[in-house]
Design an enzyme around this catalytic site. Structure first.
Site, PDB file in Angstrom:
ATOM      1  N   SER A   1       6.330  -5.345  -7.887  1.00  0.00           N
ATOM      2  CA  SER A   1       7.722  -5.708  -7.469  1.00  0.00           C
ATOM      3  C   SER A   1       8.377  -6.575  -8.396  1.00  0.00           C
ATOM      4  O   SER A   1       7.649  -7.393  -9.111  1.00  0.00           O
ATOM      5  CB  SER A   1       7.420  -6.420  -6.082  1.00  0.00           C
TER       6      SER A   1
ATOM      7  N   TYR B   1       2.248 -12.672  -0.935  1.00  0.00           N
ATOM      8  CA  TYR B   1       2.677 -11.289  -1.401  1.00  0.00           C
ATOM      9  C   TYR B   1       3.253 -11.264  -2.974  1.00  0.00           C
ATOM     10  O   TYR B   1       2.734 -10.215  -3.691  1.00  0.00           O
ATOM     11  CB  TYR B   1       4.096 -11.016  -0.591  1.00  0.00           C
TER      12      TYR B   1
HETATM   13  N1  LIG Z   1      10.736  -2.068   0.497  1.00  0.00           N
HETATM   14  C1  LIG Z   1      11.008  -2.926  -0.526  1.00  0.00           C
HETATM   15  O1  LIG Z   1      11.789  -3.540  -0.779  1.00  0.00           O
HETATM   16  C2  LIG Z   1       9.703  -3.047  -1.649  1.00  0.00           C
HETATM   17  C3  LIG Z   1      10.245  -3.528  -2.773  1.00  0.00           C
HETATM   18  C4  LIG Z   1       9.316  -3.898  -3.667  1.00  0.00           C
HETATM   19  C5  LIG Z   1       7.885  -3.481  -3.542  1.00  0.00           C
HETATM   20  N2  LIG Z   1       7.543  -2.778  -2.557  1.00  0.00           N
HETATM   21  C6  LIG Z   1       6.392  -2.330  -2.280  1.00  0.00           C
HETATM   22  O2  LIG Z   1       6.440  -0.878  -2.110  1.00  0.00           O
HETATM   23  C7  LIG Z   1       5.392  -0.323  -1.193  1.00  0.00           C
HETATM   24  C8  LIG Z   1       5.683   0.412  -0.089  1.00  0.00           C
HETATM   25  O3  LIG Z   1       6.741  -0.375   0.407  1.00  0.00           O
HETATM   26  P1  LIG Z   1       7.610   0.119   1.602  1.00  0.00           P
HETATM   27  O4  LIG Z   1       8.735  -0.758   1.782  1.00  0.00           O
HETATM   28  O5  LIG Z   1       7.646   1.506   1.628  1.00  0.00           O
HETATM   29  O6  LIG Z   1       6.480  -0.106   2.935  1.00  0.00           O
HETATM   30  P2  LIG Z   1       6.251   0.445   4.396  1.00  0.00           P
HETATM   31  O7  LIG Z   1       7.633   0.946   4.840  1.00  0.00           O
HETATM   32  O8  LIG Z   1       5.836  -0.696   5.087  1.00  0.00           O
HETATM   33  O9  LIG Z   1       5.374   1.475   4.150  1.00  0.00           O
HETATM   34  C9  LIG Z   1       4.151   1.022   3.692  1.00  0.00           C
HETATM   35  C10 LIG Z   1       3.017   2.197   3.715  1.00  0.00           C
HETATM   36  O10 LIG Z   1       1.837   1.679   3.080  1.00  0.00           O
HETATM   37  C11 LIG Z   1       0.665   2.260   3.923  1.00  0.00           C
HETATM   38  N3  LIG Z   1      -0.327   1.312   4.229  1.00  0.00           N
HETATM   39  C12 LIG Z   1      -0.205  -0.001   4.608  1.00  0.00           C
HETATM   40  N4  LIG Z   1      -1.459  -0.464   4.754  1.00  0.00           N
HETATM   41  C13 LIG Z   1      -2.220   0.514   4.482  1.00  0.00           C
HETATM   42  C14 LIG Z   1      -3.754   0.793   4.600  1.00  0.00           C
HETATM   43  N5  LIG Z   1      -4.728  -0.337   4.806  1.00  0.00           N
HETATM   44  N6  LIG Z   1      -4.398   1.875   4.116  1.00  0.00           N
HETATM   45  C15 LIG Z   1      -3.381   2.893   3.867  1.00  0.00           C
HETATM   46  N7  LIG Z   1      -2.174   2.940   3.698  1.00  0.00           N
HETATM   47  C16 LIG Z   1      -1.663   1.685   4.203  1.00  0.00           C
HETATM   48  C17 LIG Z   1       1.729   2.640   5.196  1.00  0.00           C
HETATM   49  O11 LIG Z   1       1.019   3.526   6.020  1.00  0.00           O
HETATM   50  P3  LIG Z   1       0.119   3.544   7.324  1.00  0.00           P
HETATM   51  O12 LIG Z   1       0.334   2.275   8.000  1.00  0.00           O
HETATM   52  O13 LIG Z   1       0.085   4.863   8.085  1.00  0.00           O
HETATM   53  O14 LIG Z   1      -1.311   3.195   6.889  1.00  0.00           O
HETATM   54  C18 LIG Z   1       2.768   2.911   4.662  1.00  0.00           C
HETATM   55  O15 LIG Z   1       2.861   4.372   4.188  1.00  0.00           O
HETATM   56  C19 LIG Z   1       4.553  -1.770  -1.032  1.00  0.00           C
HETATM   57  O16 LIG Z   1       3.394  -2.047  -1.781  1.00  0.00           O
HETATM   58  C20 LIG Z   1       5.407  -2.816  -1.136  1.00  0.00           C
HETATM   59  O17 LIG Z   1       5.029  -4.051  -1.296  1.00  0.00           O
HETATM   60  C21 LIG Z   1       8.699  -2.749  -1.443  1.00  0.00           C
END
Ligand SMILES: NC(=O)c1ccc[n+]([C@@H]2O[C@H](COP(=O)([O-])OP(=O)(O)OC[C@H]3O[C@@H](n4cnc5c(N)ncnc54)[C@H](OP(=O)(O)O)[C@@H]3O)[C@@H](O)[C@H]2O)c1
Length: 256
Positions: free
Chosen positions: A142, A155
């Site tokens: 990130s 985080y």
């Molecule tokens: N959104 C942003 O602005 C942003 C910015 C920078 C980086 N990121 C990073 O991008 C990634 C995805 O973020 P997102 O925004 O798409 O989040 P999200 O919508 O909350 O999705 C998170 C995903 O991770 C999976 N997950 C969480 N815990 C897990 C576990 N123990 N085992 C397997 N899967 C797990 C969830 O699936 P299940 O619950 O079905 O397991 C879901 O598919 C993350 O690493 C986040 O830190 C996001």
């Protein structure tokens, strides 16, 4: 580095049930890749596979915090395919720290789900990647990894650890022909950021983030960061001397 499209390549995506991971699967399939989609929510993964149509998405439910389960997932991929071209280790959670009630369990959860899951994924998938074509290891960090930000003690530390891990792996895997990329998005609209209670400048949609990530994978960029006006601003801020950086952050927090 030479651009290699994802067409007909085999990609493992974690965190594929929601948000960025889900959008990346859709984009990969649109460009002709075959995808192994992992997350805990099997129903959501099945729905995604149906939406993508045909046999382009194989569902492989997994809790990424479980090392044994991750090794077992690699075993399943080995039996079914025998190799892997790209691993996109994307799954993650975000919890903010309140220093008034400093709670180490947030750090344990966050490091386990965000950082150790990537370590387990690398351990499990490296042998498969070594058998892949133009293999690539891609991990989700990130822009928060660039420098300390308010309430991001847990985080941010997990994302900085991922970035450091991947940059080191990039050096050590050079001789194996495995290219490594770290993804550093700014704000993306997903269920994760829908919970945020503060302004999120330049937030983009998940399908836009997915397009940039897959573009970056095809270009084999070592760092895939976006949206540029936000990520470059944070990179610039991170170069400031400590006292100026703290002052700029304090002003940002005050104005929000
Ligand atoms: N959104 C942003 O602005 C942003 C910015 C920078 C980086 N990121 C990073 O991008 C990634 C995805 O973020 P997102 O925004 O798409 O989040 P999200 O919508 O909350 O999705 C998170 C995903 O991770 C999976 N997950 C969480 N815990 C897990 C576990 N123990 N085992 C397997 N899967 C797990 C969830 O699936 P299940 O619950 O079905 O397991 C879901 O598919 C993350 O690493 C986040 O830190 C996001």
């Amino acid at each position: 580095m030479r651009r290699i499209t994802v067409q007909d390549r085999l990609v493992w995506v974690t965190g594929a049930s929601l948000g960025i991971g889900r959008a990346v699967v859709v984009e990969l399939v649109r460009r002709g890749a075959r995808v192994i989609a992992s997350a805990r929510n099997e129903l959501a993964l099945n729905e995604l596979a149906r939406e993508c149509g045909g046999d382009r998405v194989v569902v492989l439910p997994l809790d990424v915090t479980n090392r044994q389960a991750t090794l077992q997932a690699a075993h399943t991929i080995r039996q079914q395919f025998g190799y892997l071209d790209i691993a996109f280790l994307n799954a993650g959670i975000c919890e903010y720290v309140d220093v008034a009630t400093f709670d180490s369990s947030i750090f344990e959860r966050t490091m386990q789900t965000n950082f150790l899951s990537v370590v387990y994924g690398v351990e499990a998938m490296l042998p498969l990647l070594r058998a892949g074509r133009h293999p690539q290891l891609v991990g989700m960090s990130s822009t928060v990894a660039y420098r300390g930000l308010p309430r991001a003690e847990a985080y941010g530390a997990s994302k900085a650890a991922i970035k450091h891990l991947l940059e080191s792996l990039d050096l050590d895997l050079l001789k194996d022909g495995i290219s490594v990329s770290v993804v550093c998005p700014g704000f993306v609209k997903t269920p994760l950021t829908d919970r945020n209670d503060f302004p999120m400048p330049f937030r983009i949609e998940a399908h836009e983030a997915a397009r940039r990530i897959v573009d970056g994978i095809e270009a084999r960029n070592p760092e895939i960061h976006f949206p540029k006006r936000f990520s470059l601003l944070l990179k610039l801020l991170s170069l400031l001397p400590h006292c100026l950086y703290i002052r700029a952050c304090a002003r940002m927090v005050h104005s929000s």
